[in-house]
Design an enzyme around this catalytic site. Structure first.
Site, PDB file in Angstrom:
ATOM      1  N   ILE A   1       5.761  45.680 -80.916  1.00 48.78           N
ATOM      2  CA  ILE A   1       5.667  46.809 -79.991  1.00 48.78           C
ATOM      3  C   ILE A   1       4.383  47.572 -80.321  1.00 48.78           C
ATOM      4  CG2 ILE A   1       6.721  48.996 -79.311  1.00 48.78           C
ATOM      5  CD1 ILE A   1       8.092  46.400 -78.233  1.00 48.78           C
TER       6      ILE A   1
ATOM      7  N   ASN B   1       2.916  50.365 -78.784  1.00 48.12           N
ATOM      8  CA  ASN B   1       2.956  51.831 -78.779  1.00 48.12           C
ATOM      9  C   ASN B   1       4.400  52.247 -78.531  1.00 48.12           C
ATOM     10  OD1 ASN B   1       3.073  54.533 -77.650  1.00 48.12           O
ATOM     11  ND2 ASN B   1       0.843  54.472 -77.584  1.00 48.12           N
TER      12      ASN B   1
ATOM     13  N   LYS C   1       5.929  54.970 -78.022  1.00 46.35           N
ATOM     14  CA  LYS C   1       6.235  55.974 -76.999  1.00 46.35           C
ATOM     15  C   LYS C   1       6.169  55.357 -75.593  1.00 46.35           C
ATOM     16  CE  LYS C   1       5.301  60.850 -76.266  1.00 46.35           C
ATOM     17  NZ  LYS C   1       4.545  61.993 -76.802  1.00 46.35           N
TER      18      LYS C   1
ATOM     19  N   GLY D   1       7.333  44.754 -69.386  1.00 53.19           N
ATOM     20  CA  GLY D   1       7.465  45.501 -68.139  1.00 53.19           C
ATOM     21  C   GLY D   1       8.752  45.250 -67.386  1.00 53.19           C
ATOM     22  N   GLU D   2       9.290  44.059 -67.493  1.00 52.12           N
ATOM     23  CA  GLU D   2      10.426  43.736 -66.638  1.00 52.12           C
ATOM     24  C   GLU D   2      11.754  43.599 -67.361  1.00 52.12           C
ATOM     25  OE1 GLU D   2       8.307  40.778 -63.512  1.00 52.12           O
ATOM     26  OE2 GLU D   2       7.858  40.597 -65.626  1.00 52.12           O
TER      27      GLU D   2
END
Lengths: 169, 328, 293
Positions: free
Chosen positions: C183, C185, C187, C257-258
């Site tokens: 991961i 970032n 946030k 994203g999905e």
């Protein structure tokens, strides 16, 4: 016939078909207010007229004659910087694409005033008493007129909760 | 949007005189009419803005309230007397639309809002007798999940979308009207028409007539009342069905009962048959259900909305049980 | 996907590609990535995207942009190191080193692990009397798509209530756990996961395209008829992730994203089944489907 927007007086359009939203965006270049559905279904165009949050897409500009309009461009802190709620949106990641953000922020600022006035909402348990304390459910119900397609709801509620916990203006 | 002349009226007499001079529509908050004009579903030659007429809520000599037609929905909902003496009205208003729309919408405009039937709105590609008389009704045989189970006709099965009117129907509200021929009072229950063969004519108001206010009488049932709205989305959605109810129980017997349903007809539907059966009985869930069965026996459903019968029955019973304080 | 890296005489890097930012954090993440890769502080990196005059970028979709843009930045940075080495000539602490012996550090290049053999971008450019240096790098189809099959995974947990009167479903809690490589970032990643899960909530409960087959008209074509979740539909959502780097991607990262969307409807339907005993297999899970006997 004149309208005051963020403290400045402007003439009203001659054509009564012009919505308050189009007056802001197309004639005054105040493009912070967003055009979403243009039919009252999304809240992206929310502005504050005489202290009340309304949808600028369904407001004919002529109907705002003599009224005071506050838009996102008018939301500034005392020192001229970001409004505390804008700062809170950044800290809590209350947006992704940002398109609904001006509407969310205008809506929330007016909503805080409704809350502090003791106005009830559909989820207020005791109608006569009004809302007790601030709960996330109350914030959610009161903000449900502002859609967010990116799904920043948690961050938005966090930011508003922070604003509500702060000093009353 | 087609061109129109705009006039802002400062008092009802002025509004009537302007409206009398040209074919005009009265404009309240614009939350429905401006949208319909933008979609070219409505194209009035002139608008008479009545949103700045005196907007007051006043006490009446009989102990009730008179709510000005120009009062905004949120102002009615938040009014202390409405919250304590007519909670069903406050709740119904708060169940409607969004805070922004409630800040704009007027009481008069709310009463006169038009259906949200998707076929009515789809001017580009659907048939609708309400929009274009004689063109047909695509909701019949189409998507009719939100449509009427009472009072519909082969010409139209649309519902009236207001929450406020459902509460007003339960409260026996009286609508004050001013027109070219003078003033008259119309019970809210008689104001909206069922579609019949003219679904485009939605109320009994005559051309030029203006709603000036809504009068509420005091009652114990009004003070002990509730509103429940059932919808897919938890907020900011029209009702699948909604229930406005008020109850007065004296010595264990129902002394007064009001039941109105929303989302089931072209007008707020008062469940008079069920009320009649329950008056004078002692409140119990089984009795509520039996009375609702009798009321709903007259329902006529379509492919998409057959569930509304069961949903209405259960929801009304639950609201009545809560008001009566009996086991649900 | 192509990326152009330009370093100016002040040692400031501009990373440019016709990629897209729709709010998911592309600019933020690639700025962090570029700064890290080029040995620069964050404020010395500018990311330019969203303009077709920039080097070719593919679309933001298929959960592919972060990884492919990252790979292109990686490729460009390798070229940059080689060109800077050539430009540096012999009068440099880097003299005699080969490109594969170099790393970016402290706003310049150095021998891997040896701070004494370092020269800054600014110094190299100045000696060469250059205002800037610019290279373009490209990423192709990732190895994982050619030779390997590596997939992200998620598990979604849902706690909900079903009204025994009306059949309305209301969600109280939602947890998403994800295995999506590293991961980049926390946030922006958390926001993307949450956002996807909220789209999943809409899919589960309210969103439906109504096609009237008689006319071909979409009868839920407006935002008033097509119901996306409102604030009151959305509970607090917890997200967690494994953060196990993918050895086959340049940053160890895969697209996120999905994947937030995909498991939610099943989790909601399963929770509703657990609550009611009713197995509904058609979305959305509207109240009429849960009017219980």
């Amino acid at each position: 016939m004149a309208i005051v927007i963020n403290g400045t007086e402007y003439p009203l359009p001659d054509d009564p078909r012009v919505s308050l939203l189009d007056l802001l965006r197309e004639q005054l270049q105040l493009t912070g207010t967003k055009l979403g559905c243009n039919q009252g279904g999304c809240g992206a165009c929310t502005v504050i007229v005489d202290g009340a949050r309304v949808l600028s897409c369904l407001t004919l500009a002529v109907q705002a004659d003599g009224r005071e309009v506050r838009t996102i461009e008018g939301m500034v802190a005392a020192d001229g910087g970001l409004h505390p709620l804008q700062q809170a949106f950044i800290e809590h990641d209350g947006f992704q694409c940002g398109y609904c953000t001006p509407g969310q922020i205008c809506s929330a600022i007016a909503m805080v005033a409704e809350y502090r006035r003791g106005d009830p909402s559909y989820v207020t348990a005791d109608l006569a008493e009004g809302p007790k304390g601030t709960t996330r459910q109350e914030i959610r119900e009161r903000m449900s007129g502002n859609l967010c397609r990116c799904g920043a709801h948690n961050g938005i509620v966090d930011a508003i909760e922070e604003l509500l916990a702060g000093e009353a203006p | 949007m087609r061109s129109f002349d705009y006039h802002c009226a400062t008092n009802p007499a002025e509004a009537l005189s302007i409206a009398g001079a040209a074919p005009a529509r009265y404009l309240g908050g614009g939350t429905n009419l401006v949208d319909l004009m933008r979609q070219n579903i409505e194209a009035p030659a002139a608008l008479v803005d009545v949103s700045r007429l005196p907007a007051v809520i006043e006490e009446t000599p009989n102990g009730g309230l008179l709510i000005g037609a120009a009062v905004r929905n949120n102002v009615v909902a938040a009014h202390p007397s409405v919250r304590t003496r007519y909670p069903v009205l406050s709740r119904a208003l708060l169940a409607g639309a969004s805070a922004q729309i409630r800040n704009m919408a007027t009481v008069g405009g709310n009463i006169l809002q038009r259906t949200r039937c998707a076929y009515f709105y789809d001017a580009a590609g659907s048939h609708c007798n309400k929009r274009e008389p004689g063109s047909g009704c695509d909701a019949i045989g189409g998507f009719n999940r939100y449509h009427a189970i009472f009072g519909a006709s082969e010409h139209c099965i649309a519902t009236h979308p207001s929450d406020m009117c459902v509460a007003l129907a339960a409260l026996d509200a009286v609508v004050h009207v001013k027109g070219p021929g003078g003033e008259r009072d119309v019970p809210l229950l008689d104001l909206h028409r069922l579609p019949g063969d003219r679904p485009d004519i939605e109320t009994v108001l005559q051309p030029g007539e203006l709603i000036t206010g809504v009068a509420l009488s005091p009652s114990a049932a009004a003070a002990h009342s509730a509103y429940r709205k059932v919808r897919d989305r938890s907020s900011y959605a029209f009702a699948l069905i909604s229930v406005a109810a008020g109850l007065e129980v004296v010595d264990g017997r129902i002394a007064d009962i009001r039941i109105a349903l929303g989302g089931v007809a072209a007008k707020p539907w008062r469940a008079l048959r069920a009320e009649e059966m329950l008056l004078g009985t002692d409140p119990a869930k089984e009795r509520f259900l039996a009375a609702l069965d009798a009321e709903l026996a007259a329902a006529k459903t379509f492919d998409g909305n057959a569930f509304k019968v069961e949903l209405a029955k259960r929801t009304v019973a639950a609201v009545l049980c809560e008001l009566a304080g009996v086991n649900p | 996907m192509s990326v152009r890296i330009t370093i100016d005489g002040e040692g400031h890097a501009t990373v440019a590609s016709a990629a897209h930012e729709m709010g998911m954090g592309t600019t933020t993440v690639q700025r962090q990535h570029s700064a890290d890769r080029l040995g620069l502080p964050l404020e010395s990196v500018t990311v330019k995207i969203g303009d077709t005059s920039l080097p070719f970028g593919s679309f933001a979709g298929g959960s592919s942009q972060t990884a492919s843009l990252g790979a292109a930045i990686n490729a460009a940075s390798v070229k940059l190191a080689g060109e800077l080495l050539r430009m540096a000539g012999n009068d440099t602490p880097l003299a005699g080193l080969r490109a594969n012996e170099l790393e970016f550090a402290d706003a310049g290049l150095r021998k891997i692990g040896d701070a004494s053999r370092h020269e800054s971008f600014k110094s190299i450019l100045k000696r060469a009397a250059r205002n800037e240096i610019s290279v373009t790098g490209e990423s192709g189809t990732p190895l994982e798509m050619l030779k390997f099959s590596i997939h992200s995974r998620s598990a979604i947990f849902c706690e909900l209530r079903v009204s025994d009167v009306t059949g309305e479903i209301r969600i109280d809690r939602l947890v998403g756990s994800f295995d999506c490589g590293r991961i980049l970032n926390p946030k922006t990643a958390a926001s993307q996961f949450r956002g996807g899960m909220i789209m999943g909530l809409g899919m589960a409960l309210t969103e439906e395209t109504l096609l009237d087959e008689r006319s071909g008209r979409i009868m839920s074509a407006s935002i008033t008829d097509y119901h996306v979740p409102v604030h009151l539909d959305v509970p607090d959502i917890d997200v967690l992730w494994t953060d196990i780097p993918d050895p086959r991607t340049p940053m160890g990262a895969r697209g996120i994203g999905e994947i937030g969307v995909t498991g939610v409807a099943a989790a909601v339907a399963n929770a509703a089944f657990n609550a009611t005993g009713r197995r509904v297999r058609e979305l959305p899970l509207t109240p009429d489907k849960f009017l219980l006997d």
